[in-house]
Design a protein around this motif. Structure first.
Motif, PDB file in Angstrom:
ATOM      1  N   VAL A 185       1.113  -1.250   0.118  1.00 23.55           N
ATOM      2  CA  VAL A 185      -0.075   0.066  -0.124  1.00 23.55           C
ATOM      3  C   VAL A 185       1.073   1.423  -0.060  1.00 23.55           C
ATOM      4  N   VAL A 186       2.108   1.306   0.928  1.00 21.29           N
ATOM      5  CA  VAL A 186       2.924   2.379   0.991  1.00 21.29           C
ATOM      6  C   VAL A 186       3.587   2.650  -0.559  1.00 21.29           C
ATOM      7  N   THR A 187       3.634   1.590  -1.149  1.00 18.64           N
ATOM      8  CA  THR A 187       4.664   1.742  -2.436  1.00 18.64           C
ATOM      9  C   THR A 187       3.599   1.833  -3.364  1.00 18.64           C
ATOM     10  N   ILE A 188       2.567   1.913  -3.530  1.00 16.46           N
ATOM     11  CA  ILE A 188       1.439   2.277  -4.549  1.00 16.46           C
ATOM     12  C   ILE A 188       1.430   3.908  -4.050  1.00 16.46           C
ATOM     13  N   TRP A 189       1.169   3.870  -2.902  1.00 15.46           N
ATOM     14  CA  TRP A 189       0.830   5.380  -2.421  1.00 15.46           C
ATOM     15  C   TRP A 189       2.174   6.435  -2.874  1.00 15.46           C
ATOM     16  N   GLU A 190       3.446   5.883  -2.636  1.00 14.20           N
ATOM     17  CA  GLU A 190       4.277   6.576  -3.342  1.00 14.20           C
ATOM     18  C   GLU A 190       4.429   7.066  -4.577  1.00 14.20           C
ATOM     19  N   TYR A 191       3.773   6.040  -5.713  1.00 12.03           N
ATOM     20  CA  TYR A 191       3.934   6.197  -7.085  1.00 12.03           C
ATOM     21  C   TYR A 191       2.745   7.079  -7.443  1.00 12.03           C
ATOM     22  N   ILE A 192       1.672   7.236  -6.475  1.00 11.45           N
ATOM     23  CA  ILE A 192       0.338   8.069  -7.022  1.00 11.45           C
ATOM     24  C   ILE A 192       0.708   9.330  -6.294  1.00 11.45           C
ATOM     25  N   ASP A 193       0.972   9.493  -5.195  1.00 15.02           N
ATOM     26  CA  ASP A 193       0.995  10.982  -4.605  1.00 15.02           C
ATOM     27  C   ASP A 193       1.927  11.056  -3.393  1.00 15.02           C
ATOM     28  N   VAL A 194       3.228  11.111  -3.801  1.00 12.16           N
ATOM     29  CA  VAL A 194       4.356  11.239  -2.885  1.00 12.16           C
ATOM     30  C   VAL A 194       4.192  12.521  -1.965  1.00 12.16           C
ATOM     31  N   ALA A 195       3.668  13.552  -2.499  1.00 12.98           N
ATOM     32  CA  ALA A 195       3.342  14.797  -1.523  1.00 12.98           C
ATOM     33  C   ALA A 195       2.556  14.745  -0.407  1.00 12.98           C
ATOM     34  N   SER A 196       1.351  13.856  -0.671  1.00  9.44           N
ATOM     35  CA  SER A 196       0.320  13.799   0.487  1.00  9.44           C
ATOM     36  C   SER A 196       1.195  12.890   1.261  1.00  9.44           C
ATOM     37  N   LEU A 197       1.775  11.807   0.882  1.00  5.65           N
ATOM     38  CA  LEU A 197       2.380  10.962   2.035  1.00  5.65           C
ATOM     39  C   LEU A 197       3.603  11.364   2.742  1.00  5.65           C
ATOM     40  N   GLU A 198       4.444  12.518   2.091  1.00  3.57           N
ATOM     41  CA  GLU A 198       5.199  13.209   2.843  1.00  3.57           C
ATOM     42  C   GLU A 198       4.818  14.155   3.789  1.00  3.57           C
ATOM     43  N   SER A 199       3.503  14.408   3.900  1.00  2.26           N
ATOM     44  CA  SER A 199       2.912  15.339   4.637  1.00  2.26           C
ATOM     45  C   SER A 199       2.652  14.711   5.925  1.00  2.26           C
ATOM     46  N   TYR A 200       2.441  13.304   6.107  1.00  2.75           N
ATOM     47  CA  TYR A 200       2.461  12.413   7.120  1.00  2.75           C
ATOM     48  C   TYR A 200       3.970  11.729   7.333  1.00  2.75           C
ATOM     49  N   GLN A 201       4.787  12.448   7.688  1.00  3.36           N
ATOM     50  CA  GLN A 201       6.253  12.160   7.649  1.00  3.36           C
ATOM     51  C   GLN A 201       6.503  11.017   8.823  1.00  3.36           C
ATOM     52  N   GLY A 202       5.998  11.162   9.968  1.00  5.32           N
ATOM     53  CA  GLY A 202       6.102  10.172  10.868  1.00  5.32           C
ATOM     54  C   GLY A 202       5.662   8.872  10.483  1.00  5.32           C
ATOM     55  N   PHE A 203       4.209   8.810  10.004  1.00  6.64           N
ATOM     56  CA  PHE A 203       3.660   7.750   9.525  1.00  6.64           C
ATOM     57  C   PHE A 203       4.557   6.919   8.386  1.00  6.64           C
ATOM     58  N   TYR A 204       4.956   7.948   7.394  1.00  5.78           N
ATOM     59  CA  TYR A 204       5.916   7.553   6.294  1.00  5.78           C
ATOM     60  C   TYR A 204       7.190   6.629   6.749  1.00  5.78           C
ATOM     61  N   LEU A 205       7.692   7.372   7.711  1.00  5.01           N
ATOM     62  CA  LEU A 205       8.952   6.964   7.909  1.00  5.01           C
ATOM     63  C   LEU A 205       9.025   5.672   8.627  1.00  5.01           C
ATOM     64  N   PHE A 206       7.975   5.367   9.723  1.00  6.28           N
ATOM     65  CA  PHE A 206       7.661   4.305  10.370  1.00  6.28           C
ATOM     66  C   PHE A 206       6.929   3.297   9.392  1.00  6.28           C
ATOM     67  N   SER A 207       6.294   3.504   8.443  1.00  4.34           N
ATOM     68  CA  SER A 207       5.891   2.508   7.441  1.00  4.34           C
ATOM     69  C   SER A 207       6.876   1.815   6.630  1.00  4.34           C
ATOM     70  N   VAL A 208       7.778   2.622   6.048  1.00  6.63           N
ATOM     71  CA  VAL A 208       9.035   2.353   5.281  1.00  6.63           C
ATOM     72  C   VAL A 208       9.729   1.358   5.975  1.00  6.63           C
ATOM     73  N   ASP A 209      10.308   1.624   7.203  1.00  4.63           N
ATOM     74  CA  ASP A 209      11.042   0.675   7.909  1.00  4.63           C
ATOM     75  C   ASP A 209      10.276  -0.597   8.200  1.00  4.63           C
ATOM     76  N   LEU A 210       9.172  -0.520   8.529  1.00  6.31           N
ATOM     77  CA  LEU A 210       8.207  -1.676   8.892  1.00  6.31           C
ATOM     78  C   LEU A 210       7.934  -2.632   7.381  1.00  6.31           C
ATOM     79  N   VAL A 211       7.744  -1.861   6.343  1.00 10.43           N
ATOM     80  CA  VAL A 211       7.626  -2.635   5.208  1.00 10.43           C
ATOM     81  C   VAL A 211       9.247  -3.641   4.814  1.00 10.43           C
ATOM     82  N   SER A 212      10.328  -2.637   5.302  1.00 14.18           N
ATOM     83  CA  SER A 212      11.679  -3.167   4.780  1.00 14.18           C
ATOM     84  C   SER A 212      11.777  -4.594   5.822  1.00 14.18           C
ATOM     85  N   LEU A 213      11.562  -4.359   7.085  1.00  9.52           N
ATOM     86  CA  LEU A 213      11.571  -5.401   8.170  1.00  9.52           C
ATOM     87  C   LEU A 213      10.781  -6.608   7.887  1.00  9.52           C
TER      88      LEU A 213
END
Length: 105
Positions: free
Chosen positions: A1-29
């Motif tokens: 979901v995060v990867t698709i969100w990155e391709y569709i609308d990065v600007a809105s994803l970066e507005s939720y910076q805490g969620f974005y950083l946590f979710s990217v690390d969680l996806v990697s783990l």
């Protein structure tokens, strides 16, 4: 979901910076965790793969043990010739202090 969100609308994803950083690390783990579970799952479900893995490691361990045993036997079977007293005495006696060494000062 995060990867698709990155391709569709990065600007809105970066507005939720805490969620974005946590979710990217969680996806990697979670990706690493899922990949680490693949081999145990395959070994559980596929008996032929399980037999091949067990056979490989059994042969590998036997080969390593044979090499270790052979090198140990060779090491313990070496002899010092009695005819060559100078080399054997040099190996067994500590070096004598040199006459020019004045440690008594």
């Amino acid at each position: 979901v995060v990867t698709i969100w990155e391709y569709i609308d990065v600007a809105s994803l970066e507005s939720y910076q805490g969620f974005y950083l946590f979710s990217v690390d969680l996806v990697s783990l979670l990706t690493v965790f899922a990949c680490s579970l693949r081999l145990p799952i395959y070994l559980t479900c596929q008996s032929q793969l399980r037999r091949e893995i067990v056979s490989f490691f059994t042969d590998f361990i036997k080969t390593r043990q044979d090499r270790f045993t052979d090198s140990t036997i060779v090491t313990h079977n070496t002899k010092i010739d009695k005819d060559d007293d100078s080399s054997s005495s040099n190996l067994l006696t500590p070096p004598s202090p040199s006459p020019n060494n004045n440690n008594d000062r």
